[in-house]
Write a protein that holds these residues in place. Structure first.
Motif, short mmCIF file in Angstrom:
data_model
loop_
_atom_site.label_atom_id
_atom_site.label_comp_id
_atom_site.label_asym_id
_atom_site.label_seq_id
_atom_site.Cartn_x
_atom_site.Cartn_y
_atom_site.Cartn_z
N ARG A 141 0.81 -1.22 0.00
CA ARG A 141 0.00 0.00 0.00
C ARG A 141 0.84 1.27 0.00
NH1 ARG A 141 -5.51 -0.59 1.59
NH2 ARG A 141 -6.08 -2.78 1.87
N GLY A 142 2.15 1.12 -0.06
CA GLY A 142 3.03 2.28 -0.12
C GLY A 142 3.19 3.02 1.18
N LEU A 143 2.92 2.34 2.30
CA LEU A 143 3.05 2.98 3.60
C LEU A 143 4.47 2.95 4.14
CD1 LEU A 143 -0.19 1.51 5.23
CD2 LEU A 143 0.15 3.86 4.45
N VAL A 144 5.32 2.16 3.50
CA VAL A 144 6.72 2.03 3.93
C VAL A 144 7.49 1.37 2.80
CG1 VAL A 144 6.50 -0.26 4.98
CG2 VAL A 144 8.15 1.36 5.92
N LEU A 145 8.80 1.59 2.77
CA LEU A 145 9.65 0.99 1.75
C LEU A 145 10.64 0.02 2.38
CD1 LEU A 145 10.59 4.19 -0.34
CD2 LEU A 145 8.83 2.48 -0.88
N ALA A 146 10.80 -1.12 1.75
CA ALA A 146 11.86 -2.09 2.07
C ALA A 146 11.94 -2.36 3.57
CB ALA A 146 13.19 -1.58 1.52
N SER A 147 13.09 -2.03 4.17
CA SER A 147 13.30 -2.34 5.59
C SER A 147 12.96 -1.17 6.49
CB SER A 147 14.76 -2.76 5.83
OG SER A 147 15.64 -1.71 5.45
N GLY A 148 12.33 -0.14 5.95
CA GLY A 148 11.87 0.97 6.79
C GLY A 148 10.73 0.50 7.68
N GLY A 149 10.63 1.07 8.87
CA GLY A 149 9.56 0.71 9.79
C GLY A 149 9.81 -0.60 10.50
N ASN A 150 8.98 -0.88 11.48
CA ASN A 150 9.09 -2.11 12.26
C ASN A 150 7.76 -2.39 12.93
OD1 ASN A 150 9.79 -0.11 14.62
ND2 ASN A 150 11.47 0.05 13.14
N LEU A 151 7.54 -3.65 13.26
CA LEU A 151 6.26 -4.10 13.77
C LEU A 151 6.46 -4.94 15.02
CD1 LEU A 151 4.97 -5.51 10.36
CD2 LEU A 151 4.61 -3.19 11.22
N THR A 171 10.05 -7.14 14.87
CA THR A 171 10.85 -7.45 13.69
C THR A 171 12.33 -7.19 13.97
OG1 THR A 171 10.22 -5.24 12.90
CG2 THR A 171 9.05 -7.12 11.95
N GLY A 172 13.17 -7.97 13.33
CA GLY A 172 14.60 -7.86 13.53
C GLY A 172 15.23 -6.71 12.74
N ALA A 173 16.45 -6.40 13.06
CA ALA A 173 17.17 -5.32 12.40
C ALA A 173 17.34 -5.61 10.91
CB ALA A 173 18.54 -5.13 13.05
N GLY A 174 17.02 -4.61 10.09
CA GLY A 174 17.24 -4.72 8.66
C GLY A 174 16.30 -5.61 7.89
N THR A 175 15.24 -6.10 8.53
CA THR A 175 14.32 -7.00 7.83
C THR A 175 13.37 -6.21 6.92
OG1 THR A 175 12.88 -6.93 9.79
CG2 THR A 175 14.37 -8.79 9.58
N ALA A 204 -0.34 -4.33 20.07
CA ALA A 204 0.37 -4.25 18.79
C ALA A 204 0.78 -2.82 18.52
CB ALA A 204 -0.51 -4.76 17.66
N VAL A 205 1.98 -2.67 17.94
CA VAL A 205 2.49 -1.37 17.54
C VAL A 205 2.96 -1.48 16.10
CG1 VAL A 205 4.20 0.44 17.94
CG2 VAL A 205 3.20 -0.79 19.89
N VAL A 206 2.39 -0.66 15.23
CA VAL A 206 2.78 -0.60 13.82
C VAL A 206 3.53 0.71 13.61
CG1 VAL A 206 1.92 -0.38 11.45
CG2 VAL A 206 0.89 -2.05 13.00
N HIS A 207 4.84 0.60 13.37
CA HIS A 207 5.65 1.78 13.10
C HIS A 207 6.04 1.77 11.63
CE1 HIS A 207 8.67 4.79 12.90
NE2 HIS A 207 9.67 3.93 12.80
N ILE A 208 5.49 2.74 10.87
CA ILE A 208 5.74 2.82 9.44
C ILE A 208 6.09 4.26 9.07
CG2 ILE A 208 4.37 0.82 8.73
CD1 ILE A 208 2.01 2.72 8.32
N HIS A 209 6.31 4.50 7.78
CA HIS A 209 6.75 5.81 7.30
C HIS A 209 5.78 6.35 6.24
CE1 HIS A 209 11.12 4.34 8.29
NE2 HIS A 209 10.40 4.57 9.38
N PRO A 210 4.55 6.67 6.61
CA PRO A 210 3.55 7.12 5.63
C PRO A 210 3.87 8.52 5.11
CG PRO A 210 2.66 7.28 7.85
CD PRO A 210 4.00 6.63 7.98
N GLN A 211 3.94 8.68 3.80
CA GLN A 211 4.45 9.89 3.18
C GLN A 211 3.64 11.14 3.51
OE1 GLN A 211 5.29 9.47 -1.05
NE2 GLN A 211 5.65 7.28 -0.79
N HIS A 221 9.97 11.55 10.39
CA HIS A 221 10.37 10.15 10.50
C HIS A 221 9.24 9.21 10.08
CE1 HIS A 221 12.18 6.85 13.38
NE2 HIS A 221 11.72 6.34 12.26
N GLY A 222 8.18 9.15 10.84
CA GLY A 222 7.11 8.21 10.55
C GLY A 222 6.00 8.32 11.55
N CYS A 223 5.38 7.20 11.88
CA CYS A 223 4.30 7.21 12.87
C CYS A 223 4.28 5.90 13.62
CB CYS A 223 2.94 7.45 12.20
SG CYS A 223 2.28 5.98 11.37
#
Length: 210
Positions: free
Chosen positions: A24-34, A47-51, A96-103, A161-163
């Motif tokens: 959905r374009g809320l984050v790219l590649a290894s950005g963000g963590n869950l 989630t682990g580092a760099g995943t 649950a915590v969803v940390h993403i980078h929504p533009q 940064h993100g949310c």
């Protein structure tokens, strides 16, 4: 997204959320963590580092306790693990915590505009939006400031940064993240049209969350 009853199911749901977030374009590649935990548990998976969030496997998750100790799984948790740990410590109701980078959410906040809620879904799922200034990722300042905001808000913008979106389940946290970005997109479009005031009726918002 069904609720999880075991740690293995938590990991499955988080992997599903990660794939959806990237699609959905809320984050790219290894950005963000869950992260997520079972209700009442003093442990959480993150989630682990760099995943990469759209390629998560069970081996990509770290099990930690609320003291910040790694107790299983991937030995290298995300650099943002403190953001999740501190939130769980102040919100017993959050699983649950969803940390993403929504533009749009990051952009609108960076431009100094509050994110406005326009629709019933925005009002119901987001409710209110907290924010922090910019702090380095993985820092105590970021984790502690976000946790303070999380005491009053289920969605917190992390400046430049993100949310973080919080919920009693992974599905609810992800739904809040999606509605936050949709509200930010609507705010951006309203600003492009020269509107700076239109929003969901304040009296209705108060009634909704009474």
């Amino acid at each position: 997204m069904r609720d999880a009853a075991t740690t293995e199911e938590l990991i499955e749901r988080l992997a599903e959320a990660g794939e959806l977030a990237v699609r959905r374009g809320l984050v790219l590649a290894s950005g963000g963590n869950l992260s997520a935990r079972l209700p009442g548990s003093g442990e959480f998976v993150v989630t682990g580092a760099g995943t990469w969030l759209d390629r998560l496997t069970p081996e990509d998750f770290t099990v930690m306790n609320l003291d910040g100790a790694v107790i299983g799984g991937n030995p290298a948790p995300s650099s943002e693990w403190k953001l999740h740990q501190r939130t769980y410590r102040v919100r017993a109701d959050v699983n649950a915590v969803v940390h993403i980078h929504p533009q749009h959410a990051v952009l609108v906040d960076a431009l100094g505009h509050p994110i406005r809620l326009f629709t019933l879904d925005h009002a119901a799922y987001v409710g209110s939006v907290g924010r922090t200034d910019y702090y380095p990722n993985g820092s105590d300042e970021l984790a502690d400031t976000a946790a303070t905001e999380a005491k009053q808000h289920n969605c917190v913008i992390l400046g430049h940064h993100g949310c973080s979106a919080l919920g009693d389940s992974i599905g609810m946290a992800f739904r809040r993240a999606m509605n936050l970005e949709e509200a930010a997109t609507a705010t951006y479009r309203a600003l492009c049209l020269g509107d700076t005031t239109t929003a969901f009726p304040e009296a209705a918002l108060r009634t909704l969350h009474a």
